[in-house]
Design a protein around this motif. Structure first.
Motif, PDB file in Angstrom:
ATOM      1  N   THR A   1     112.692  36.387  18.702  1.00  7.46           N
ATOM      2  CA  THR A   1     111.648  37.349  18.331  1.00  7.46           C
ATOM      3  C   THR A   1     110.606  36.779  17.375  1.00  7.46           C
ATOM      4  N   GLU A   2     110.673  35.467  17.083  1.00  8.78           N
ATOM      5  CA  GLU A   2     109.726  34.912  16.111  1.00  8.78           C
ATOM      6  C   GLU A   2     109.330  33.476  16.463  1.00  8.78           C
ATOM      7  N   VAL A   3     108.018  33.214  16.386  1.00  8.21           N
ATOM      8  CA  VAL A   3     107.464  31.878  16.586  1.00  8.21           C
ATOM      9  C   VAL A   3     106.450  31.626  15.475  1.00  8.21           C
ATOM     10  N   VAL A   4     106.493  30.427  14.890  1.00  7.35           N
ATOM     11  CA  VAL A   4     105.577  30.114  13.793  1.00  7.35           C
ATOM     12  C   VAL A   4     104.937  28.749  14.032  1.00  7.35           C
ATOM     13  N   ALA A   5     103.660  28.614  13.670  1.00  8.11           N
ATOM     14  CA  ALA A   5     102.943  27.336  13.777  1.00  8.11           C
ATOM     15  C   ALA A   5     102.619  26.847  12.376  1.00  8.11           C
ATOM     16  N   PHE A   6     102.951  25.580  12.084  1.00  4.90           N
ATOM     17  CA  PHE A   6     102.733  25.059  10.739  1.00  4.90           C
ATOM     18  C   PHE A   6     102.279  23.605  10.798  1.00  4.90           C
ATOM     19  N   SER A   7     101.787  23.128   9.655  1.00  9.23           N
ATOM     20  CA  SER A   7     101.242  21.774   9.544  1.00  9.23           C
ATOM     21  C   SER A   7     102.310  20.794   9.071  1.00  9.23           C
TER      22      SER A   7
ATOM     23  N   VAL B   1     104.752  23.974  16.602  1.00  5.90           N
ATOM     24  CA  VAL B   1     105.070  25.367  16.934  1.00  5.90           C
ATOM     25  C   VAL B   1     106.582  25.465  17.070  1.00  5.90           C
ATOM     26  N   HIS B   2     107.195  26.256  16.204  1.00  3.10           N
ATOM     27  CA  HIS B   2     108.653  26.364  16.157  1.00  3.10           C
ATOM     28  C   HIS B   2     109.102  27.722  16.674  1.00  3.10           C
TER      29      HIS B   2
ATOM     30  N   GLU C   1      99.461  23.422  27.499  1.00 10.99           N
ATOM     31  CA  GLU C   1      99.626  22.111  28.138  1.00 10.99           C
ATOM     32  C   GLU C   1      98.568  21.114  27.680  1.00 10.99           C
ATOM     33  N   GLN C   2      97.298  21.542  27.659  1.00  8.99           N
ATOM     34  CA  GLN C   2      96.220  20.625  27.288  1.00  8.99           C
ATOM     35  C   GLN C   2      96.345  20.189  25.833  1.00  8.99           C
ATOM     36  N   GLU C   3      96.648  21.121  24.956  1.00  4.70           N
ATOM     37  CA  GLU C   3      96.786  20.807  23.536  1.00  4.70           C
ATOM     38  C   GLU C   3      97.972  19.864  23.290  1.00  4.70           C
ATOM     39  N   ILE C   4      99.036  20.039  24.084  1.00  6.45           N
ATOM     40  CA  ILE C   4     100.208  19.167  23.943  1.00  6.45           C
ATOM     41  C   ILE C   4      99.871  17.751  24.411  1.00  6.45           C
ATOM     42  N   VAL C   5      99.160  17.645  25.539  1.00  6.38           N
ATOM     43  CA  VAL C   5      98.761  16.338  26.075  1.00  6.38           C
ATOM     44  C   VAL C   5      97.877  15.597  25.076  1.00  6.38           C
ATOM     45  N   GLU C   6      96.984  16.330  24.412  1.00  5.33           N
ATOM     46  CA  GLU C   6      96.064  15.720  23.451  1.00  5.33           C
ATOM     47  C   GLU C   6      96.725  15.443  22.101  1.00  5.33           C
TER      48      GLU C   6
ATOM     49  N   LYS D   1      97.692  17.627  19.888  1.00  2.00           N
ATOM     50  CA  LYS D   1      97.316  18.591  18.848  1.00  2.00           C
ATOM     51  C   LYS D   1      98.453  19.548  18.501  1.00  2.00           C
ATOM     52  N   VAL D   2      99.365  19.758  19.456  1.00  3.66           N
ATOM     53  CA  VAL D   2     100.436  20.734  19.280  1.00  3.66           C
ATOM     54  C   VAL D   2     101.755  20.120  19.740  1.00  3.66           C
TER      55      VAL D   2
END
Length: 235
Positions: free
Chosen positions: A71-77, A65-66, A223-228, A230-231
């Motif tokens: 004003t902009e946030v994007v999630a990419f693989s 997640v960048h 928080e949970q996704e970061i700990v695991e 995934k993000v």
């Protein structure tokens, strides 16, 4: 590996391959078949982005997640074989309209102050000055080239010369409403009319603060996704 691939292609059609000086040549043009990439979902809030990421609607082992701007946030693989990325979701802030470096008449400026700025002490002082002006002329006072004064109502039936506050510390809505709006300095100027304008005076430092605020919000919400693992959130 190139030779083996070309030999396989030769077996599928009328393609001849020649090797010269250690390089491979073909008698027909070859086109790369690229892996498909996604079109991102468009949302207008950070909460919408968080809801998508926590839902795991589209399965992906890890997403970055960048926070690319206030004003902009994007999630990419991660990169695919063609060095391209899948953009899954893009959040763009929905903000009220206000033009800095532009003079507004007193009534419009009063409305903008109330609708496009977070309430604080300097905003309230400006509202009192702009909302109680009693003549069109704006006077320059002092010898610093900055101070200004106007005739304004200061009591139930009293009109006096009031100095225009300058500089002022304000919190305009410039980033996602879910996070704290950065506070920064502005130069407040008035012209005959009367008209008023705000000029940014912090060199753009508010943008870095806004991006930090967004990252802090996402770190807490995911928080949970970061700990695991995934993000990953970067700004």
């Amino acid at each position: 590996m190139i030779k083996e691939a070309l030999q396989y292609i030769v077996g599928l059609g009328n393609l001849e391959v020649h090797y010269e000086n250690g390089q491979s040549y073909s008698t027909q043009p070859l086109h790369l078949l690229k892996e498909p990439t996604t079109n991102p979902i468009e949302v207008r809030s950070l909460s919408g982005l968080v809801e998508y990421l926590t839902s795991e609607f589209d399965t992906e082992s890890q997403l970055m997640v960048h926070v690319s701007s206030p004003t902009e946030v994007v999630a990419f693989s991660t990169l695919n074989l063609n060095k391209n990325r899948n953009e899954y979701i893009r959040a763009t802030a929905l903000l009220p309209s206000f033009s800095f470096d532009r003079f507004y008449d007193a009534e419009d400026f009063n409305i903008k102050l109330q609708s496009a700025f977070v309430k604080n002490e300097d905003r309230d002082i400006m509202l009192k000055v702009v909302g109680n002006i009693r003549e069109e002329n704006v006077k320059t006072v002092g010898d610093d080239g900055v101070s200004q004064a106007v005739q304004a109502k200061v009591g139930v039936a009293t009109v006096a010369t009031v100095q225009v506050p300058n500089p002022v510390i304000l919190k305009p809505y410039r980033t996602f409403v879910e996070v704290d709006q950065p506070e920064s300095d502005f130069i407040f100027r008035m012209q005959n009319g009367p008209r008023a304008a705000l000029f940014e005076a912090d060199g753009g430092a508010w943008k870095l603060q806004a991006m930090r605020n967004i990252k802090d919000y996402l770190n807490a919400a995911l928080e949970q996704e970061i700990v695991e693992g995934k993000v990953i959130v970067i700004a």
